[in-house]
Design an enzyme around this catalytic site. Structure first.
Site, PDB file in Angstrom:
ATOM      1  N   ASP A 187       0.830  -1.214   0.000  1.00 18.91           N
ATOM      2  CA  ASP A 187       0.000   0.000   0.000  1.00 18.91           C
ATOM      3  C   ASP A 187       0.862   1.261   0.000  1.00 18.91           C
ATOM      4  OD1 ASP A 187      -2.298   1.493   0.053  1.00 18.91           O
ATOM      5  OD2 ASP A 187      -2.631   1.264   2.196  1.00 18.91           O
ATOM      6  N   ASN A 227     -10.625  -3.238  -6.141  1.00 19.04           N
ATOM      7  CA  ASN A 227      -9.792  -2.320  -6.928  1.00 19.04           C
ATOM      8  C   ASN A 227     -10.349  -2.026  -8.326  1.00 19.04           C
ATOM      9  OD1 ASN A 227      -6.616  -3.419  -5.490  1.00 19.04           O
ATOM     10  ND2 ASN A 227      -7.900  -1.678  -4.955  1.00 19.04           N
TER      11      ASN A 227
HETATM   12  C1  FPP Z   1      -2.143  -0.041  -3.235  1.00 19.71           C
HETATM   13  O1  FPP Z   1      -1.630   1.284  -3.211  1.00 19.71           O
HETATM   14  C2  FPP Z   1      -1.592  -0.753  -4.380  1.00 19.71           C
HETATM   15  C3  FPP Z   1      -2.323  -1.376  -5.358  1.00 19.71           C
HETATM   16  C4  FPP Z   1      -3.796  -1.401  -5.350  1.00 19.71           C
HETATM   17  C5  FPP Z   1      -1.659  -2.019  -6.511  1.00 19.71           C
HETATM   18  C6  FPP Z   1      -0.428  -2.802  -6.195  1.00 19.71           C
HETATM   19  C7  FPP Z   1       0.231  -3.139  -7.474  1.00 19.71           C
HETATM   20  C8  FPP Z   1       1.556  -3.170  -7.693  1.00 19.71           C
HETATM   21  C9  FPP Z   1       2.559  -2.960  -6.645  1.00 19.71           C
HETATM   22  C10 FPP Z   1       2.082  -3.374  -9.085  1.00 19.71           C
HETATM   23  C11 FPP Z   1       1.891  -4.696  -9.715  1.00 19.71           C
HETATM   24  C12 FPP Z   1       2.242  -5.879  -8.870  1.00 19.71           C
HETATM   25  C13 FPP Z   1       3.056  -6.911  -9.217  1.00 19.71           C
HETATM   26  C14 FPP Z   1       2.997  -8.139  -8.375  1.00 19.71           C
HETATM   27  C15 FPP Z   1       4.005  -6.879 -10.349  1.00 19.71           C
HETATM   28  P1  FPP Z   1      -2.630   2.487  -3.422  1.00 19.71           P
HETATM   29  O2  FPP Z   1      -2.748   2.756  -4.873  1.00 19.71           O
HETATM   30  O3  FPP Z   1      -3.927   2.217  -2.746  1.00 19.71           O
HETATM   31  O4  FPP Z   1      -1.882   3.658  -2.708  1.00 19.71           O
HETATM   32  P2  FPP Z   1      -2.546   4.899  -1.942  1.00 19.71           P
HETATM   33  O5  FPP Z   1      -3.284   4.319  -0.759  1.00 19.71           O
HETATM   34  O6  FPP Z   1      -1.364   5.721  -1.533  1.00 19.71           O
HETATM   35  O7  FPP Z   1      -3.456   5.607  -2.903  1.00 19.71           O
END
Ligand code: FPP
Length: 247
Positions: free
Chosen positions: A27, A75
């Site tokens: 996150d 998501n």
């Molecule tokens: C949460 O941060 C993250 C996600 C919903 C996506 C995670 C995806 C990756 C790290 C990339 C692809 C993965 C692999 C395994 C190659 P957020 O977007 O909710 O962050 P925020 O809370 O700061 O908005």
């Protein structure tokens, strides 16, 4: 016991008693990008690099299982651009992983309902799973279109179908039988669940499996999460006393 990390002390890890299974809610990608005036997708790009680094390191230090929350059932509510960007990063990662499998020898599994992914991504997941199933040592579970409640409902439905078809009997149902219907069926429950970015909630991650997991929260945003942050989390975990409901 501190809920958050204490970064003033260096991580002192006992590598002979590592947690078997570490799970991570990746996150903070969006906030990492916003702080730099970049689009959210840039944060996911760096987050994917962080995942590579941490997965490689997990294998190096000898973790048996690493599970990561890459995309939740919720998501899909994000903008189409952001969803596409995350799917693109996954495709890129899987293609690279397939190319380097003989070198890395990491076993890969996927938890979640893959049927909502593009046929191409589904095929890549299937191929990655097939090729890597003979590897031993470290298993990485990528949770994709995964939700803990969704997983439990699916398991309940599948068990009910088995009962209706005479393959299972209601009187035999216990925790072990039910666990066998989950995406995580052959994987031990996570010992340690890490959530970076300062958020302190479980967000539908491994709800059944986390009954006795130790949680570790840190303010570090996922793109900045380092090998040392992983060691710090493990060091804190190793100081905890796990009683599993006993005394
Ligand atoms: C949460 O941060 C993250 C996600 C919903 C996506 C995670 C995806 C990756 C790290 C990339 C692809 C993965 C692999 C395994 C190659 P957020 O977007 O909710 O962050 P925020 O809370 O700061 O908005």
């Amino acid at each position: 016991m501190a809920l958050f990390s204490n970064k003033s002390r260096p991580a002192q890890v006992d590598f002979d008693h590592l947690p078997r299974h570490v799970a991570i809610i990746m996150d903070g990608n969006g906030r990492w990008a916003r702080k730099r005036g970049l689009p959210r997708t840039a944060g996911h790009g760096v987050g994917a690099e962080t995942f590579r680094t941490i997965a490689t390191y997990a294998k190096e230090i000898g973790l048996e299982y690493l599970s990561v929350y890459a995309f939740s059932t919720e998501n899909w509510k994000r903008s189409q651009d952001e969803v596409q960007a995350i799917m693109g990063l996954l495709k890129k990662y899987l293609l690279e992983a397939i190319g380097q499998m003989e070198r890395d020898r990491v076993k890969m599994e996927f938890f979640g309902d893959l049927s909502r992914l593009s046929p191409e991504l589904q095929e890549l997941c299937q191929r990655t799973r097939e090729i890597s199933k003979r590897y031993e040592g470290c298993q990485v579970n990528i949770c994709l279109n995964y939700g803990g409640r969704d997983e439990i409902l699916r398991a309940a439905r599948a068990w009910q179908e088995d009962c209706a078809a005479g393959r299972a009997r209601p009187e035999d149902l216990d925790e072990s039988v039910f666990s066998g219907y989950l995406f995580s069926k052959s994987v031990p429950d996570p010992d340690l669940i890490i959530r970076p970015s300062g958020e302190v909630r479980t967000s539908n991650f491994l709800l059944w499996q986390s009954a006795y997991s130790e949680y570790y929260f840190t303010d570090v945003l996922w793109p900045d999460f380092s090998k040392n942050d992983l060691l710090e989390a493990i060091a804190v975990y190793q100081k905890r006393s796990r009683r599993f409901g006993g005394v």
